[in-house]
Write a protein that holds these residues in place. Structure first.
Motif, PDB file in Angstrom:
ATOM      1  N   ASN A  41      18.027  20.207  -0.620  1.00 25.74           N
ATOM      2  CA  ASN A  41      17.214  19.063  -1.049  1.00 25.74           C
ATOM      3  C   ASN A  41      17.462  17.847  -0.157  1.00 25.74           C
ATOM      4  O   ASN A  41      16.530  17.113   0.184  1.00 25.74           O
ATOM      5  CB  ASN A  41      17.520  18.717  -2.508  1.00 25.74           C
ATOM      6  N   ASP A  42      18.717  17.629   0.252  1.00 25.77           N
ATOM      7  CA  ASP A  42      19.022  16.523   1.164  1.00 25.77           C
ATOM      8  C   ASP A  42      18.380  16.753   2.532  1.00 25.77           C
ATOM      9  O   ASP A  42      17.870  15.813   3.158  1.00 25.77           O
ATOM     10  CB  ASP A  42      20.535  16.372   1.325  1.00 25.77           C
ATOM     11  N   ASN A  67      22.015  10.710   5.519  1.00 25.44           N
ATOM     12  CA  ASN A  67      21.864   9.263   5.380  1.00 25.44           C
ATOM     13  C   ASN A  67      22.239   8.532   6.661  1.00 25.44           C
ATOM     14  O   ASN A  67      21.587   7.548   7.038  1.00 25.44           O
ATOM     15  CB  ASN A  67      22.702   8.759   4.203  1.00 25.44           C
ATOM     16  N   ASN A  72      14.736  15.928   2.224  1.00 25.27           N
ATOM     17  CA  ASN A  72      14.499  14.480   2.210  1.00 25.27           C
ATOM     18  C   ASN A  72      14.540  13.901   3.619  1.00 25.27           C
ATOM     19  O   ASN A  72      13.719  13.045   3.979  1.00 25.27           O
ATOM     20  CB  ASN A  72      15.542  13.779   1.338  1.00 25.27           C
ATOM     21  N   GLY A 118      22.527  22.065  -0.858  1.00 27.00           N
ATOM     22  CA  GLY A 118      22.267  21.056   0.170  1.00 27.00           C
ATOM     23  C   GLY A 118      20.852  20.948   0.687  1.00 27.00           C
ATOM     24  O   GLY A 118      20.520  19.989   1.399  1.00 27.00           O
ATOM     25  N   THR A 125      21.121  19.199  10.918  1.00 22.36           N
ATOM     26  CA  THR A 125      22.067  18.887   9.840  1.00 22.36           C
ATOM     27  C   THR A 125      23.221  19.877   9.808  1.00 22.36           C
ATOM     28  O   THR A 125      24.400  19.494   9.722  1.00 22.36           O
ATOM     29  CB  THR A 125      21.344  18.891   8.485  1.00 22.36           C
ATOM     30  N   THR A 168      26.528  16.996   3.071  1.00 20.65           N
ATOM     31  CA  THR A 168      25.154  16.988   3.596  1.00 20.65           C
ATOM     32  C   THR A 168      24.475  15.654   3.352  1.00 20.65           C
ATOM     33  O   THR A 168      23.822  15.086   4.251  1.00 20.65           O
ATOM     34  CB  THR A 168      24.317  18.112   2.944  1.00 20.65           C
ATOM     35  N   ASN A 169      24.619  15.117   2.151  1.00 19.83           N
ATOM     36  CA  ASN A 169      23.982  13.839   1.839  1.00 19.83           C
ATOM     37  C   ASN A 169      24.500  12.729   2.752  1.00 19.83           C
ATOM     38  O   ASN A 169      23.734  11.867   3.212  1.00 19.83           O
ATOM     39  CB  ASN A 169      24.231  13.485   0.365  1.00 19.83           C
ATOM     40  N   LEU A 197      16.803   9.691   0.682  1.00 21.19           N
ATOM     41  CA  LEU A 197      15.991   9.896  -0.514  1.00 21.19           C
ATOM     42  C   LEU A 197      14.947   8.799  -0.651  1.00 21.19           C
ATOM     43  O   LEU A 197      13.769   9.077  -0.926  1.00 21.19           O
ATOM     44  CB  LEU A 197      16.886   9.922  -1.751  1.00 21.19           C
ATOM     45  N   ASP A 221      21.497   5.779  -0.598  1.00 15.84           N
ATOM     46  CA  ASP A 221      20.830   7.055  -0.313  1.00 15.84           C
ATOM     47  C   ASP A 221      19.487   6.783   0.368  1.00 15.84           C
ATOM     48  O   ASP A 221      18.408   6.980  -0.199  1.00 15.84           O
ATOM     49  CB  ASP A 221      20.631   7.851  -1.610  1.00 15.84           C
TER      50      ASP A 221
END
Length: 360
Positions: A153-154, A192, A157, A151, A173, A187-188, A346, A343
């Motif tokens: 990387n999200d 978002n 971002n 997670g 988060t 997580t993504n 990102l 997304d």
């Protein structure tokens, strides 16, 4: 001329005076000639002196250049030393930070190698130690090494796209995921919602994070999800934001769950009920907002405020009135946008990274 005068004057003229004058003139001419020689000598001496000055100036300039060259070389060495030391200090701080991450997560040697590789991959925008701080925040909220690798990387971002400290972003988060009992695989979704709300409401991710941290756990018990809360705090943002918005929403939920007699009387007068007649449980949050909008629409402003204060308390009244005024239509608009946002975290991070500042 003096001889002619003497001849014309004869014996009557005293020649001793003329002789004295002639001698004086001759002495003067000799003195002038000698002075000329001295001037020549002095001119030659002056030239030699000037030449010496020029040579001295050249030597002085060469000396200055040599000194400056040595000074520049010294400063260059000092600069290189400072840069090398700075690099070593950065690496040392990173090692200490990652050791903390390892201790908190209980990561194996193989997992630490993967975490270090991930940190290296992520360090294009943040300093290595900052990556480690983000990892630590996630770890202290129950994420193990596998969770972080999945997670982070999200989270990164979200931080880049909103120019936030990575540690604070990780904290927000992880707390939202925990409040809604979501797994790391959500997580993504969370980043978002935060990114889209911050870009389209009069708020930012840090303030949204404070709102969610206040209300996520209570909202979950009412069946609300992250998009529901994101929608409501975005609708409230023109009136109240941050922890105040989260607190207003939390108080509202708590008051709905434990209505006072006065609140029940107001709701009855508005023909509004929070209880589903079929399931005997609470209605969905969008249904409640729609019913309140219909019940409040014929009230004047003073009556709306009095009713809102009775139901939601004085602290939450104004914030809830923002939501009630926009009603189901405003709520549905936000929910639809969240459903179709893509997304955005990102995309926003990539946009930042493609700027000059991001590339540097």
């Amino acid at each position: 001329a003096l001889d002619d005068i003497a001849k014309a004057s004869g014996d009557a003229f005293d020649t001793s005076t003329i002789d004295a004058v002639r001698e004086q003139i001759n002495n003067t001419e000799i003195a002038i000639q000698q002075l000329g020689n001295e001037i020549d000598d002095n001119s030659e001496s002056q030239q030699q002196f000037n030449n010496s000055l020029e040579e001295g100036e050249r030597n002085a300039n060469n000396l200055v250049r040599s000194i400056m060259g040595a000074a520049s070389a010294y400063l260059g060495i000092r600069k290189s030393y400072r840069e090398l030391k700075g690099g070593l200090d950065i690496y040392k701080d990173y090692e200490v930070q990652m050791a903390t991450v390892g201790a908190v997560t209980g990561a194996t040697k193989e997992e630490m190698e993967l975490l270090n590789k991930a940190a290296k991959d992520f360090s294009g925008y943040y300093m290595p130690k900052d990556i480690g701080v983000g990892f630590e925040e996630l770890a202290r909220r129950g994420w193990d090494a596998t969770d972080i690798l999945y997670g982070a990387n999200d989270v990164l971002n979200l931080a880049i796209g909103n120019t936030m400290e990575l540690g604070r972003t990780a904290e927000i988060t992880a707390d939202i995921l925990d409040g809604f009992h979501y797994g790391v695989d959500q997580t993504n979704r969370v980043v978002n919602v935060l990114t889209y709300a911050a870009a389209n409401a009069s708020t930012d991710v840090d303030l949204l994070g404070s709102s969610f941290q206040e209300v996520s756990a209570i909202a979950r018990t009412f069946g609300a999800d992250v998009e529901d809360v994101g929608t409501i705090v975005s609708m409230m943002a023109s009136s109240v934001k941050g922890s105040k918005a989260g607190r207003a929403l939390k108080i509202g939920f708590l008051n709905m769950a434990n209505l006072t007699d006065d609140a029940k009387a107001v709701l009855d007068s508005l023909d509004v009920s929070f209880i589903d007649p079929v399931t005997k449980g609470f209605k969905s949050i969008d249904a409640i907002i729609g019913d309140l909008h219909d019940g409040f629409k014929d009230l004047n402003n003073a009556a709306k405020l009095e009713a809102a204060q009775t139901i939601f308390g004085t602290q939450g009244a104004n914030a809830w009135l923002e939501v009630i005024d926009q009603g189901l239509e405003g709520f549905g608009k936000w929910k639809d946008e969240f459903a179709n946002m893509g997304d955005v975290a990102l995309e926003q991070a990539e946009s930042i990274m493609n700027t000059t500042d991001g590339l540097i």
